[in-house]
Design a protein around this motif. Structure first.
Motif, PDB file in Angstrom:
ATOM      1  N   GLU A 131       0.827  -1.210   0.000  1.00 39.83           N
ATOM      2  CA  GLU A 131       0.000   0.000   0.000  1.00 39.83           C
ATOM      3  C   GLU A 131       0.860   1.258   0.000  1.00 39.83           C
ATOM      4  N   LEU A 132       2.006   1.187   0.706  1.00 43.72           N
ATOM      5  CA  LEU A 132       2.875   2.371   0.774  1.00 43.72           C
ATOM      6  C   LEU A 132       3.626   2.573  -0.537  1.00 43.72           C
ATOM      7  N   ARG A 133       3.933   1.416  -1.178  1.00 47.03           N
ATOM      8  CA  ARG A 133       4.731   1.508  -2.405  1.00 47.03           C
ATOM      9  C   ARG A 133       3.960   2.172  -3.550  1.00 47.03           C
ATOM     10  N   THR A 134       2.641   1.888  -3.604  1.00 48.61           N
ATOM     11  CA  THR A 134       1.856   2.401  -4.743  1.00 48.61           C
ATOM     12  C   THR A 134       1.908   3.936  -4.829  1.00 48.61           C
ATOM     13  N   PRO A 135       1.527   4.652  -3.749  1.00 45.07           N
ATOM     14  CA  PRO A 135       1.619   6.121  -3.884  1.00 45.07           C
ATOM     15  C   PRO A 135       3.057   6.612  -4.041  1.00 45.07           C
ATOM     16  N   LEU A 136       4.019   5.880  -3.411  1.00 47.01           N
ATOM     17  CA  LEU A 136       5.417   6.323  -3.537  1.00 47.01           C
ATOM     18  C   LEU A 136       5.896   6.189  -4.984  1.00 47.01           C
ATOM     19  N   ALA A 137       5.490   5.056  -5.645  1.00 42.38           N
ATOM     20  CA  ALA A 137       5.883   4.850  -7.039  1.00 42.38           C
ATOM     21  C   ALA A 137       5.274   5.926  -7.923  1.00 42.38           C
ATOM     22  N   ALA A 138       3.986   6.270  -7.652  1.00 49.56           N
ATOM     23  CA  ALA A 138       3.315   7.317  -8.445  1.00 49.56           C
ATOM     24  C   ALA A 138       4.023   8.657  -8.259  1.00 49.56           C
ATOM     25  N   MET A 139       4.435   8.933  -7.027  1.00 49.91           N
ATOM     26  CA  MET A 139       5.128  10.196  -6.738  1.00 49.91           C
ATOM     27  C   MET A 139       6.469  10.248  -7.473  1.00 49.91           C
ATOM     28  N   LYS A 140       7.144   9.078  -7.481  1.00 49.56           N
ATOM     29  CA  LYS A 140       8.451   9.034  -8.133  1.00 49.56           C
ATOM     30  C   LYS A 140       8.299   9.353  -9.634  1.00 49.56           C
ATOM     31  N   THR A 141       7.270   8.706 -10.261  1.00 53.00           N
ATOM     32  CA  THR A 141       7.045   8.944 -11.694  1.00 53.00           C
ATOM     33  C   THR A 141       6.757  10.422 -11.961  1.00 53.00           C
ATOM     34  N   ASP A 142       5.878  10.988 -11.110  1.00 53.54           N
ATOM     35  CA  ASP A 142       5.529  12.405 -11.273  1.00 53.54           C
ATOM     36  C   ASP A 142       6.779  13.274 -11.189  1.00 53.54           C
ATOM     37  N   ILE A 143       7.616  12.989 -10.189  1.00 55.19           N
ATOM     38  CA  ILE A 143       8.809  13.827  -9.979  1.00 55.19           C
ATOM     39  C   ILE A 143       9.775  13.653 -11.158  1.00 55.19           C
ATOM     40  N   LEU A 191       1.992  18.756  -9.413  1.00 57.07           N
ATOM     41  CA  LEU A 191       1.961  19.083  -7.978  1.00 57.07           C
ATOM     42  C   LEU A 191       0.657  18.637  -7.328  1.00 57.07           C
ATOM     43  N   ARG A 192      -0.447  18.756  -8.088  1.00 63.75           N
ATOM     44  CA  ARG A 192      -1.734  18.329  -7.518  1.00 63.75           C
ATOM     45  C   ARG A 192      -1.709  16.819  -7.259  1.00 63.75           C
ATOM     46  N   ASP A 193      -1.146  16.084  -8.258  1.00 64.93           N
ATOM     47  CA  ASP A 193      -1.045  14.622  -8.086  1.00 64.93           C
ATOM     48  C   ASP A 193      -0.184  14.279  -6.861  1.00 64.93           C
TER      49      ASP A 193
END
Ligand code: ADP
Length: 455
Positions: A247-259, A276-278
């Motif tokens: 569960e923690l990895r999913t938002p972290l992976a999305a954040m990494k892609t965004d960055i 930034l909104r994402d």
């Protein structure tokens, strides 16, 4: 000291004690019997001698001596003495040695009429008998003494036999009780060895349960049941950790892609705003998730301060808070809360708030009208709170599982959430000594009922 040796020692001590007691009693009874029987024989002797001497006129001292020494009843080291009323020796059965007696005994026997004495060597009886020849009131004294050679040697033989039996009996008891204790405790030793082999890596191993009936089998059964529970909680921990990391990895992976995309490409300010909104949403999700995890992982202190909480008032507070936060939600209370203000439950206010907020939040989230219907009831011992919605419902096969951490039913996946709220709620209810149950029909709605003990 090992239980085995303790048992053997204790048992041997008890047997040794009993044997000592029985031996002493047997020896004492035999010694008394010998003394009584020998004193009887001495008395016979004394009375017979006295009768011959006093009543049979034809008999003289010499003849009496010969009769005494040759009769069948003559005793070992026998001595019969007869004294007249002036304590003069009238007759002594021994002619080769001077008579041996204690002069004080003469006075004693005249007083007591009968004296018995028994020493290691000699048994003695002294009688004061009325004289038939002399004036009435005059008494002569007969003393008969002898050594009970046979009786005493029988006693010594008995004592030696008892001592040998004692030593052999106690020796045998030590050996047999040691062997038996070892035999009976062997299953414990076996269980011990097997337990040593069970580690966190092979929690699926089980102890053999023997015949399933005796205490050892019961011990093995209980131990196996404890292993089952341990294994289950180990499995739950493992799945909890793997779910949590997922569960923690999913938002972290999305954040990494965004960055990454923000860093690698030259983007317009509108596109950066979207990234930034994402990122903001993912961060929100991470915060929500870690808060939930913290609530699940934090042990509920069993001595947490409990005070009396009015459930209707608490629900009104939650209502006020929720309606100020999200206008779309609607809470309907049945019946009117004012009538039930006295429903007091001992508990922790913050925890109870978390519990009802979770349930009301879910009811509003999973129903198109965002409405939650709250009903407060009570029976003799409990306060019952129903939180009902007319929403999507929960598939029958998932109804048991929704209380497990991270579980989300398939029909709920389009809604935001982490699958932690109900697990936390269940822990809170159990900590308060209550229970939570669920009735739900797919597509029609769900009712969660919380049962909390009243004060
Ligand atoms: P979350 O709501 O964050 O997913 P919960 O632990 O609160 O986590 O709920 C677990 C699951 O139980 C939800 O994902 C959903 O499938 C189901 N559920 C809980 N409450 C309701 C409800 N009122 N109506 C329908 N489904 C529900």
């Amino acid at each position: 000291m090992f239980i085995r040796y303790k048992l053997a020692l204790l048992f041997s001590l008890v047997v040794a004690g009993l044997l000592t007691l029985f031996s002493a009693v047997i020896y004492q009874i035999s010694a008394s019997y010998r003394e009584e029987e020998f004193q009887g024989r001495l008395e016979n002797k004394a009375r017979t001698t006295a009768r011959y001497l006093m009543d049979v006129k034809e008999i003289d001292n010499e003849l009496l001596k010969i009769i005494d020494q040759n009769s069948l009843t003559s005793l070992f080291e026998e001595q019969v003495l007869v004294f007249d009323e002036h304590n003069r020796l009238l007759y002594s059965s021994l002619d080769d040695q001077p008579p041996q007696y204690d002069p004080a005994l003469l006075a004693e026997v005249r007083e007591e009429k009968r004296v018995e004495q028994s020493s290691d060597k000699i048994d003695l009886i002294a009688l004061a008998l009325p004289s038939s020849l002399k004036a009435s009131g005059s008494e002569y004294v007969v003393m008969a003494s002898a050594y009970d050679k046979f009786g005493k040697s029988k006693l010594i033989y008995l004592r030696n036999t008892l001592m040998i039996c004692w030593v052999v009996g106690v020796g045998l008891t030590v050996v047999v009780s040691g062997l038996l204790a070892g035999l009976f405790l062997r299953p414990i030793a076996t269980i011990n060895t097997q337990i040593q082999q069970i580690t966190a890596q092979n929690l699926k191993e089980r102890l053999p349960e023997g015949n399933g009936r005796d205490e050892m089998a019961q011990l093995a059964i209980n131990f196996n049941q404890m292993l089952n529970r341990l294994n289950l909680s180990f499995e739950q921990q493992k799945s909890f950790v793997s779910h949590a990391s997922h569960e923690l990895r999913t938002p972290l992976a999305a954040m990494k892609t965004d960055i990454q995309s923000g860093l690698e490409e030259a983007l317009s300010s509108e596109e950066y705003r979207l990234i930034l909104r994402d990122l903001f949403q993912d961060t929100q999700r991470l915060i929500g998730l870690t808060n939930g995890l913290l609530q699940l992982a934090r042990p509920l202190d069993p001595v947490l301060r409990r005070k009396l909480i009015s459930i209707p008032e608490l629900l009104l507070d939650i209502y006020a808070e929720l309606s100020s936060l999200r206008k779309a939600q609607k809470l309907v209370f049945e019946p009117l809360l004012d009538e039930r203000r006295e429903l007091l439950v001992p508990g922790d206010e913050a925890l109870l708030k978390t519990l009802f907020t979770n349930l009301i939040d879910n009811a509003c989230k999973y129903s198109p009208t965002h409405e939650a219907f709250i009903r407060i009831r009570s029976d003799a011992t409990h306060c019952l709170i129903d939180i009902e919605d007319k929403g999507i419902g929960i598939p029958p096969e998932d109804q048991e599982r929704v209380f497990g951490p991270f579980f989300r039913a398939n029909n709920a996946l389009i809604y935001s959430g982490y699958g932690i709220g109900l697990a936390v709620s269940q822990r809170i209810v159990e900590w308060h000594g209550g229970s939570i149950s669920l009735r739900s029909t797919l597509g029609q709605g769900s009712t969660f009922t919380v049962r909390l003990p009243l004060s």
